[in-house]
Design a protein around this motif. Structure first.
Motif, mmCIF file in Angstrom:
data_model
loop_
_atom_site.group_PDB
_atom_site.id
_atom_site.type_symbol
_atom_site.label_atom_id
_atom_site.label_comp_id
_atom_site.label_asym_id
_atom_site.label_seq_id
_atom_site.Cartn_x
_atom_site.Cartn_y
_atom_site.Cartn_z
ATOM 1 N N ALA A 66 0.827 -1.212 0.000
ATOM 2 C CA ALA A 66 0.000 0.000 0.000
ATOM 3 C C ALA A 66 0.858 1.256 0.000
ATOM 4 N N ALA A 67 1.927 1.254 0.773
ATOM 5 C CA ALA A 67 2.810 2.422 0.835
ATOM 6 C C ALA A 67 3.393 2.737 -0.537
ATOM 7 N N ARG A 68 3.790 1.709 -1.262
ATOM 8 C CA ARG A 68 4.365 1.927 -2.590
ATOM 9 C C ARG A 68 3.308 2.327 -3.612
ATOM 10 N N MET A 69 2.131 1.753 -3.495
ATOM 11 C CA MET A 69 1.081 2.114 -4.443
ATOM 12 C C MET A 69 0.603 3.547 -4.231
ATOM 13 N N ARG A 70 0.677 4.040 -3.009
ATOM 14 C CA ARG A 70 0.337 5.458 -2.761
ATOM 15 C C ARG A 70 1.275 6.377 -3.539
ATOM 16 N N GLU A 71 2.482 5.909 -3.773
ATOM 17 C CA GLU A 71 3.478 6.701 -4.502
ATOM 18 C C GLU A 71 3.455 6.407 -6.000
ATOM 19 N N ALA A 222 -4.419 -4.412 0.834
ATOM 20 C CA ALA A 222 -3.794 -3.198 0.295
ATOM 21 C C ALA A 222 -4.843 -2.211 -0.199
ATOM 22 N N MET A 223 -5.868 -2.716 -0.865
ATOM 23 C CA MET A 223 -6.914 -1.823 -1.372
ATOM 24 C C MET A 223 -7.689 -1.160 -0.236
ATOM 25 N N ILE A 224 -7.907 -1.895 0.844
ATOM 26 C CA ILE A 224 -8.578 -1.297 2.006
ATOM 27 C C ILE A 224 -7.726 -0.168 2.584
ATOM 28 N N LEU A 225 -6.426 -0.409 2.727
ATOM 29 C CA LEU A 225 -5.538 0.637 3.262
ATOM 30 C C LEU A 225 -5.477 1.841 2.330
ATOM 31 N N LEU A 226 -5.715 1.626 1.054
ATOM 32 C CA LEU A 226 -5.692 2.724 0.078
ATOM 33 C C LEU A 226 -7.032 3.438 -0.041
ATOM 34 N N GLY A 227 -7.994 3.061 0.813
ATOM 35 C CA GLY A 227 -9.281 3.754 0.820
ATOM 36 C C GLY A 227 -10.239 3.299 -0.254
ATOM 37 N N LYS A 228 -10.050 2.087 -0.744
ATOM 38 C CA LYS A 228 -10.909 1.579 -1.805
ATOM 39 C C LYS A 228 -12.223 1.008 -1.274
ATOM 40 N N PHE A 230 -15.423 1.459 1.963
ATOM 41 C CA PHE A 230 -16.052 2.285 2.998
ATOM 42 C C PHE A 230 -16.768 1.298 3.901
ATOM 43 N N GLY A 231 -16.181 1.053 5.087
ATOM 44 C CA GLY A 231 -16.614 -0.115 5.832
ATOM 45 C C GLY A 231 -16.256 -1.330 4.989
ATOM 46 N N ASN A 232 -17.229 -2.211 4.783
ATOM 47 C CA ASN A 232 -16.971 -3.358 3.917
ATOM 48 C C ASN A 232 -17.649 -3.217 2.556
ATOM 49 N N LEU A 233 -17.930 -1.976 2.167
ATOM 50 C CA LEU A 233 -18.551 -1.699 0.871
ATOM 51 C C LEU A 233 -17.493 -1.399 -0.186
ATOM 52 N N MET A 234 -17.658 -1.970 -1.371
ATOM 53 C CA MET A 234 -16.704 -1.764 -2.462
ATOM 54 C C MET A 234 -17.042 -0.476 -3.206
ATOM 55 N N VAL A 235 -16.673 0.631 -2.618
ATOM 56 C CA VAL A 235 -17.119 1.924 -3.145
ATOM 57 C C VAL A 235 -16.359 2.391 -4.388
ATOM 58 N N ASP A 236 -15.360 1.650 -4.810
ATOM 59 C CA ASP A 236 -14.690 1.974 -6.074
ATOM 60 C C ASP A 236 -15.075 0.996 -7.173
ATOM 61 N N GLN A 298 -7.301 12.411 -1.153
ATOM 62 C CA GLN A 298 -6.693 11.213 -1.731
ATOM 63 C C GLN A 298 -7.727 10.155 -2.094
ATOM 64 N N ASN A 299 -8.913 10.618 -2.488
ATOM 65 C CA ASN A 299 -10.003 9.742 -2.930
ATOM 66 C C ASN A 299 -10.480 8.800 -1.829
ATOM 67 N N ASN A 300 -10.241 9.205 -0.572
ATOM 68 C CA ASN A 300 -10.690 8.416 0.569
ATOM 69 C C ASN A 300 -12.078 8.900 0.979
ATOM 70 N N LEU A 301 -13.076 8.043 0.836
ATOM 71 C CA LEU A 301 -14.455 8.444 1.075
ATOM 72 C C LEU A 301 -14.702 8.821 2.526
ATOM 73 N N ARG A 302 -14.207 8.034 3.451
ATOM 74 C CA ARG A 302 -14.452 8.330 4.866
ATOM 75 C C ARG A 302 -13.853 9.682 5.263
ATOM 76 N N SER A 303 -12.619 9.934 4.852
ATOM 77 C CA SER A 303 -11.978 11.214 5.172
ATOM 78 C C SER A 303 -12.743 12.375 4.539
ATOM 79 N N THR A 304 -13.210 12.177 3.319
ATOM 80 C CA THR A 304 -13.959 13.227 2.619
ATOM 81 C C THR A 304 -15.254 13.554 3.360
ATOM 82 N N LEU A 305 -16.008 12.548 3.735
ATOM 83 C CA LEU A 305 -17.271 12.764 4.430
ATOM 84 C C LEU A 305 -17.062 13.414 5.790
#
Length: 310
Positions: A66-71, A222-228, A230-236, A298-305
């Motif tokens: 996840a750290a590398r994919m953020r970059e 990794a996708m969960i850590l990248l904000g993909k 919201f809870g257990n919902l596949m919001v992307d 960073q396209n993170n739904l929880r942080s945005t809300l």
């Protein structure tokens, strides 16, 4: 040039746990169908326990990926036979599930695309072929290369990982035998010890199941850590067919508390973008502002809300 695996790293298969005789199935050809599946089911029950022993290493791998994919880094799986097919399967399911691009998560198999459906058994014997695969993709330090090999000594995989390390990429190994040559070429080693296969040496069975479980964890974690999610919902999720349109609508419903018709209207307003629709539904901003706010977080739904509700 990278140091390539020595020839003796591919010898003595008979000493491997995955190649030894399983006493539970020694007379499986005498068994009824029900007896066969009972033995297989009992052996399969051991797989999750073997994976459980590797959870600390799997978690470390998830964090590093996840750290590398953020970059902007990529996640690449490479293997031969069943191992390669499992990597391709995991990679191919990420775009519709998590909205990744095909270039972000890639599966490579010895023998090329034809080997996904047809056995190309001798293709795994060349470490140079593994190296060449990664050279063509211009591997960089921010990339992660996951070598998958039940035996832990497949030359194609060893050659690829040896080269990846020279480029500074993170290397992760998945094998089902301890202390394998793969360990020498990896930064993180994941080794679920599943023991002898039901059919001696047929690593598409318990070993394949273990590898699939680990790959599920790596990509999903990794996708969960990248904000993909919201809870257990596949919001992307990308709604590319009717089933996924229905799933996206249900996700918007669940996240916003709106009814199905309202959720469908929001998805249309958001051009099918599930996260955008949820932001609109929860905060009543325009689609443009919803997208701007998602980008700012960073396209993170929880942080945005959380930011919009302050």
């Amino acid at each position: 040039m990278a140091d390539l695996p020595h020839q003796n790293e591919t010898q003595n298969l008979g000493t491997l746990a995955t190649e030894s005789i399983n006493s539970a199935s020694a007379e499986i050809d005498r068994m009824s169908a029900l007896e066969i599946v009972r033995v297989m089911n009992a052996e399969d029950a051991k797989v999750a326990l073997a994976v459980e022993q590797e959870l600390p290493q799997i978690a470390q791998a998830i964090e590093e990926i996840a750290a590398r994919m953020r970059e902007g880094g990529r996640l690449l799986y490479i293997g031969a036979g069943t191992s390669g097919r499992l990597g391709i399967l995991d990679a191919s399911e990420c775009p519709p599930t998590f909205g990744t691009t095909p270039e972000q998560i890639v599966g490579l198999i010895a023998g090329g695309p034809i080997a996904t459906a047809n056995a190309v058994e001798d293709a795994e014997d060349s470490p140079d072929a593994g190296r060449a695969e990664l050279e063509q993709l211009h591997i960089q330090a921010r990339d992660t290369v996951v070598g998958i090999a039940a035996s832990g000594r497949t030359p194609y995989v060893l050659g690829a990982l040896a080269y990846a390390r020279t480029q500074g990429a993170l290397t992760i190994g998945i094998a089902c035998n301890p202390y394998s040559p793969l360990t020498q070429h990896t930064d993180i080693m994941i080794e679920p010890e599943v023991g002898p296969e039901i059919l001696t040496g047929s690593t598409r069975l318990k070993s394949g199941t273990a590898q699939k479980m680990v790959l599920n964890m790596l990509s999903t974690g990794a996708m969960i850590l990248l904000g993909k999610t919201f809870g257990n919902l596949m919001v992307d999720v990308i709604a590319t067919n009717q089933k996924l349109v229905q799933r996206a609508t249900k996700i918007v419903q669940t996240a916003t508390g709106l009814d199905r018709e309202q959720a469908a209207i929001l998805l249309q307003e958001a051009d099918g973008e599930t996260k955008t629709a949820i932001v609109i539904g929860c905060t009543h901003v325009s689609p443009t502002i919803a997208r701007e706010q998602l980008a700012a977080h960073q396209n993170n739904l929880r942080s945005t809300l959380e930011a919009l509700k302050k």
